[in-house]
Design a protein around this motif. Structure first.
Motif, PDB file in Angstrom:
ATOM      1  N   TYR A  39     -16.267 -41.726 -22.158  1.00 19.56           N
ATOM      2  CA  TYR A  39     -17.053 -40.761 -22.934  1.00 19.56           C
ATOM      3  C   TYR A  39     -17.663 -41.408 -24.175  1.00 19.56           C
ATOM      4  N   ARG A  40     -16.907 -42.266 -24.856  1.00 17.94           N
ATOM      5  CA  ARG A  40     -17.453 -42.955 -26.042  1.00 17.94           C
ATOM      6  C   ARG A  40     -18.670 -43.783 -25.673  1.00 17.94           C
ATOM      7  N   ALA A  41     -18.589 -44.482 -24.542  1.00 13.06           N
ATOM      8  CA  ALA A  41     -19.715 -45.306 -24.091  1.00 13.06           C
ATOM      9  C   ALA A  41     -20.942 -44.442 -23.793  1.00 13.06           C
ATOM     10  N   ILE A  42     -20.731 -43.297 -23.186  1.00 19.40           N
ATOM     11  CA  ILE A  42     -21.848 -42.405 -22.878  1.00 19.40           C
ATOM     12  C   ILE A  42     -22.491 -41.884 -24.164  1.00 19.40           C
ATOM     13  N   TYR A  43     -21.652 -41.440 -25.102  1.00 21.65           N
ATOM     14  CA  TYR A  43     -22.187 -40.952 -26.385  1.00 21.65           C
ATOM     15  C   TYR A  43     -22.963 -42.061 -27.097  1.00 21.65           C
ATOM     16  N   ALA A  44     -22.425 -43.278 -27.085  1.00 23.47           N
ATOM     17  CA  ALA A  44     -23.107 -44.403 -27.738  1.00 23.47           C
ATOM     18  C   ALA A  44     -24.434 -44.707 -27.050  1.00 23.47           C
ATOM     19  N   ASP A  45     -24.442 -44.726 -25.704  1.00 24.88           N
ATOM     20  CA  ASP A  45     -25.678 -44.992 -24.962  1.00 24.88           C
ATOM     21  C   ASP A  45     -26.749 -43.954 -25.249  1.00 24.88           C
ATOM     22  N   LEU A  46     -26.329 -42.712 -25.478  1.00 25.55           N
ATOM     23  CA  LEU A  46     -27.283 -41.641 -25.762  1.00 25.55           C
ATOM     24  C   LEU A  46     -27.646 -41.536 -27.240  1.00 25.55           C
ATOM     25  N   GLY A  47     -26.961 -42.328 -28.065  1.00 27.38           N
ATOM     26  CA  GLY A  47     -27.231 -42.292 -29.497  1.00 27.38           C
ATOM     27  C   GLY A  47     -26.705 -41.037 -30.173  1.00 27.38           C
ATOM     28  N   LEU A  48     -25.669 -40.429 -29.604  1.00 30.75           N
ATOM     29  CA  LEU A  48     -25.096 -39.205 -30.159  1.00 30.75           C
ATOM     30  C   LEU A  48     -23.896 -39.523 -31.035  1.00 30.75           C
ATOM     31  N   ASP A  49     -23.667 -38.693 -32.035  1.00 29.15           N
ATOM     32  CA  ASP A  49     -22.475 -38.835 -32.873  1.00 29.15           C
ATOM     33  C   ASP A  49     -21.247 -38.450 -32.071  1.00 29.15           C
ATOM     34  N   TRP A  50     -20.176 -39.215 -32.245  1.00 32.62           N
ATOM     35  CA  TRP A  50     -18.918 -38.939 -31.561  1.00 32.62           C
ATOM     36  C   TRP A  50     -18.259 -37.724 -32.201  1.00 32.62           C
ATOM     37  N   PRO A  51     -17.974 -36.664 -31.415  1.00 29.88           N
ATOM     38  CA  PRO A  51     -17.399 -35.452 -32.002  1.00 29.88           C
ATOM     39  C   PRO A  51     -15.897 -35.556 -32.277  1.00 29.88           C
ATOM     40  N   GLY A  52     -15.279 -36.606 -31.803  1.00 27.43           N
ATOM     41  CA  GLY A  52     -13.846 -36.799 -32.016  1.00 27.43           C
ATOM     42  C   GLY A  52     -13.060 -36.620 -30.729  1.00 27.43           C
ATOM     43  N   ASP A  53     -11.940 -37.319 -30.660  1.00 32.85           N
ATOM     44  CA  ASP A  53     -11.106 -37.275 -29.465  1.00 32.85           C
ATOM     45  C   ASP A  53     -10.647 -35.856 -29.143  1.00 32.85           C
ATOM     46  N   ALA A  54     -10.212 -35.125 -30.146  1.00 33.62           N
ATOM     47  CA  ALA A  54      -9.693 -33.774 -29.916  1.00 33.62           C
ATOM     48  C   ALA A  54     -10.756 -32.855 -29.326  1.00 33.62           C
ATOM     49  N   GLU A  55     -11.985 -32.948 -29.804  1.00 34.66           N
ATOM     50  CA  GLU A  55     -13.064 -32.093 -29.294  1.00 34.66           C
ATOM     51  C   GLU A  55     -13.397 -32.451 -27.848  1.00 34.66           C
ATOM     52  N   ILE A  56     -13.420 -33.733 -27.532  1.00 32.62           N
ATOM     53  CA  ILE A  56     -13.687 -34.148 -26.152  1.00 32.62           C
ATOM     54  C   ILE A  56     -12.578 -33.633 -25.240  1.00 32.62           C
ATOM     55  N   ARG A  57     -11.335 -33.799 -25.648  1.00 28.44           N
ATOM     56  CA  ARG A  57     -10.211 -33.303 -24.832  1.00 28.44           C
ATOM     57  C   ARG A  57     -10.252 -31.781 -24.680  1.00 28.44           C
ATOM     58  N   ARG A  58     -10.751 -31.084 -25.690  1.00 31.56           N
ATOM     59  CA  ARG A  58     -10.812 -29.626 -25.638  1.00 31.56           C
ATOM     60  C   ARG A  58     -11.889 -29.139 -24.667  1.00 31.56           C
ATOM     61  N   THR A  59     -12.982 -29.865 -24.569  1.00 33.22           N
ATOM     62  CA  THR A  59     -14.124 -29.371 -23.808  1.00 33.22           C
ATOM     63  C   THR A  59     -14.361 -30.056 -22.468  1.00 33.22           C
ATOM     64  N   LEU A  60     -13.764 -31.232 -22.260  1.00 34.48           N
ATOM     65  CA  LEU A  60     -14.035 -32.008 -21.047  1.00 34.48           C
ATOM     66  C   LEU A  60     -12.736 -32.504 -20.414  1.00 34.48           C
ATOM     67  N   PRO A  61     -12.733 -32.740 -19.102  1.00 36.14           N
ATOM     68  CA  PRO A  61     -11.545 -33.328 -18.494  1.00 36.14           C
ATOM     69  C   PRO A  61     -11.412 -34.790 -18.920  1.00 36.14           C
ATOM     70  N   VAL A  62     -10.214 -35.189 -19.326  1.00 34.40           N
ATOM     71  CA  VAL A  62      -9.981 -36.556 -19.800  1.00 34.40           C
ATOM     72  C   VAL A  62      -8.756 -37.115 -19.102  1.00 34.40           C
TER      73      VAL A  62
END
Length: 66
Positions: A39-62
């Protein structure tokens, strides 16, 4: 006069969220969930700010086993 299907113009069907969740669940069952690093790589490739590990775990399967 024929009836138009308005869903074809971007209006989601009432059960779109349920179908999307089923597709995600099926893909995770078949292939496993992405890791936080993926997910970090995808956010970086898209130029998006990283919302944080907790937010990714809350909204996406990890995959926490990685």
């Amino acid at each position: 006069m024929s009836q138009q299907d308005h869903r074809a113009h971007g209006a989601p069907s009432p059960d779109a969220d349920g179908r999307a969740a089923a597709v995600v669940s099926r893909m995770v069952s078949r292939h496993g969930a992405p890791s936080l690093e993926h997910y970090r790589a995808i956010y970086a490739d898209l130029g998006l700010d990283w919302p944080g590990d907790a937010e990714i775990r809350r909204t996406l399967p990890v995959d926490d086993a990685a």
